[in-house]
Design an enzyme around this catalytic site. Structure first.
Site, PDB file in Angstrom:
ATOM      1  N   ASP A 101      13.082  58.796  29.678  1.00  0.00           N
ATOM      2  CA  ASP A 101      11.717  59.128  29.282  1.00  0.00           C
ATOM      3  C   ASP A 101      11.426  60.585  29.640  1.00  0.00           C
ATOM      4  O   ASP A 101      11.888  61.093  30.674  1.00  0.00           O
ATOM      5  CB  ASP A 101      10.756  58.188  30.017  1.00  0.00           C
ATOM      6  N   GLU A 108       1.406  53.336  14.840  1.00  0.00           N
ATOM      7  CA  GLU A 108       1.267  51.991  14.277  1.00  0.00           C
ATOM      8  C   GLU A 108       0.165  51.962  13.227  1.00  0.00           C
ATOM      9  O   GLU A 108       0.281  51.271  12.202  1.00  0.00           O
ATOM     10  CB  GLU A 108       0.993  50.989  15.393  1.00  0.00           C
ATOM     11  N   TRP A 158      -0.084  57.589  21.401  1.00  0.00           N
ATOM     12  CA  TRP A 158       0.823  57.874  20.286  1.00  0.00           C
ATOM     13  C   TRP A 158       1.363  56.611  19.642  1.00  0.00           C
ATOM     14  O   TRP A 158       1.549  56.561  18.428  1.00  0.00           O
ATOM     15  CB  TRP A 158       1.946  58.790  20.732  1.00  0.00           C
ATOM     16  N   HIS A 164       5.023  53.577  27.427  1.00  0.00           N
ATOM     17  CA  HIS A 164       6.347  54.183  27.489  1.00  0.00           C
ATOM     18  C   HIS A 164       7.436  53.129  27.332  1.00  0.00           C
ATOM     19  O   HIS A 164       8.466  53.382  26.714  1.00  0.00           O
ATOM     20  CB  HIS A 164       6.516  54.930  28.822  1.00  0.00           C
TER      21      HIS A 164
END
Length: 510
Positions: free
Chosen positions: A153, A413, A408, A56
């Protein structure tokens, strides 16, 4: 089934009585009361509030850097615990005058492990102790540089709670995929309709009822909490947090339009504005100039990178190496670790494996250290490290495939680098991400809930040989779309510009 509105979702979720819940509220944009004596508008000042975990912190820090590079004042607010782990050791990074790093307590003692196994203690402390510290911090900031906007977040609804109390506009940032967020938002409906909890243990049974995904999902492809008891505190915490997001004035997602258009169409009626700005790590790299020339991976990592693996990769043939990493949180049993070891050795291909010191579950520390020291002997065909500079690794010409947990960040990436995946998801959004990787985007193979050496050997060879051309063709197309999205006319870049302009408008009207 029509797309549910925010009120529909929240009303349906009221079948729970959660210790974490706040009273349901409808979507609205909070308004700051203007000080009658204030003649000039406030300078835009964004507070970025991540959930205190590696997966995060990284994307939110990427966003903070991009906003500051574009001229916005940004404060990145970590917990004391994570603040100490990140900043002091990184000589490559020098903060800009516009990017300030500060921290508050998460309410836990210094010696608390803050591990996945004790996550309930962390989230309960966030909802009580850390929330009070956040309010105090924002009140103190009013005297110095008043915060005009909070980007919180998606599982830090304390940011929304305090922002509403103090009259500060708040935008929610979702670190999951759009397909996962849409699934989470539908879980209360699944419960009301009797689809959850599962009536039996057959995880291969088809799951119906998620709009936009008919005929695609099995039970095992749903987020991991769907396998939990629905009366558990963690279950209710994560569902409550996703519902709370609908109270924010906008939503930011680290994805791009061409990748998840069908799922994004279901989210649009729920949120007043949606900003898709992924791949965010690539946008951050693209905007790295001057004082932000440090690597984005290193400045956001809670782990110290071992860069010796890059030298090892330089000695390998193009597209020959399997890169293996299960992220920063997941732990595995020792028998699972050995199955992966033998499967990777048996496949006969060189591999680079990230094995954290805390990766083995339920073993004595001295036994773990002894085993890892035996395995971590670099040779021509294998290299094992505690942590790797993942973006650089995936961009290296020697990498041919990625055996991943499908967090994720790792998924995005991998897409940006054009590296096909073998998926071994464990928690949270990873299960549904892996299904989309294999069945929707067709850029990898799904190996979830399987861990034996013969399957691992087989999967590596399918990815690297048997279906290499087919999967690489799909990956090349998806990767090109990712690159286009952050290009001069790309949707993500346009959305980022729109986001920044709206943040400035908020500052001017505060």
């Amino acid at each position: 089934m029509e797309n549910p509105s925010p009120n529909y979702i929240i009303i349906r979720f009221s079948v729970f009585s959660s210790p974490f819940s706040s009273p349901p509220q409808t979507n609205h944009l909070p308004h700051r009361e203007k000080d009658e004596e204030m003649e000039e508008p406030l300078e835009s000042h964004v507070l970025v509030l991540p959930f205190p975990a590696q997966g995060h912190i990284k994307p939110l820090l990427c966003l903070a850097k991009v906003l500051a590079t574009s001229g916005l004042r940004v404060t990145f607010l970590n917990t004391h615990h994570n603040h100490r782990r990140i900043l002091p050791r990184d000589p490559c990074f020098s903060p800009s005058p516009l990017l300030c790093f500060e921290s508050i307590s998460d309410g836990l003692p210094d010696n608390h492990p803050r591990s996945l196994e004790r996550l309930e203690e962390l989230v309960l402390s966030i909802k009580t102790e850390m929330k009070a510290h956040l309010r105090e911090f924002l009140l103190r900031k009013r005297v110095q540089f008043p915060v005009t906007c909070i980007i919180a977040d998606g599982i830090m609804s304390i940011g929304i709670d305090v922002a509403e109390e103090l009259g500060i506009p708040v935008i929610s940032f979702r670190t999951y995929s759009a397909c996962c967020l849409w699934t989470y938002l539908c879980i209360p409906t699944f419960i009301l309709e009797g689809k959850l909890p599962f009536p039996d243990d057959d995880l291969d049974k088809e799951f119906h009822g998620l709009p936009g995904a008919e005929g695609l999902l099995r039970r095992r492809d749903l987020p991991s909490i769907c396998r939990s008891k629905i009366d558990s505190k963690l279950y209710r915490y994560f569902i409550d947090e996703n519902i709370a997001m609908t109270r924010a004035c906008a939503l930011i997602i680290n994805t791009f339009d061409a990748l998840e258009a069908p799922m994004l169409s279901h989210l649009a009626p729920i949120f007043s504005d949606v900003y898709t700005i992924g791949p965010l790590h690539a946008l951050a790299t693209q905007s790295n100039v001057g004082q932000f020339s440090g690597r984005s991976e290193s400045v956001s990592s809670l782990w110290i990178e071992d860069r010796s693996c890059m030298v090892w990769l330089d000695s390998q043939a193009p597209r020959s190496v399997v890169y293996v990493s299960f992220g920063s949180l997941v732990k595995i049993a020792i028998d699972q670790l050995m199955e992966f070891w033998h499967g990777l050795v048996n496949c006969g291909r060189p591999f680079l494996w990230v094995l954290r010191e805390d990766v083995i579950l339920g073993e004595k520390e001295e036994n773990v250290k002894s085993l890892l020291s035996e395995l971590k002997v670099t040779s021509q065909t294998r290299c094992l490290v505690d942590w790797a500079p993942q973006e650089e690794v995936l961009a290296h010409p020697a990498i041919g495939g990625f055996l991943t947990h499908n967090g994720w960040n790792s998924t995005m990436e991998s897409i940006a680098a054009g590296i096909p995946m073998i998926c071994w998801p464990r928690i949270a959004d990873q299960q549904i991400n892996s299904r989309w990787v294999s069945e929707v985007w067709k850029i990898g193979l799904d190996m979830k809930d399987t861990c034996d050496r013969s399957t691992i050997d087989k999967m590596v060879n399918i990815l690297m040989e048997d279906k290499k051309e087919e999967i690489m063709k799909s990956m090349a197309r998806i990767s090109a779309l990712a690159s286009d999205s952050i290009g001069p006319e790309g949707s993500s870049l346009r959305n980022l510009e729109r986001l920044m302009e709206n943040i400035r408008k908020i500052g001017r009207t505060s």
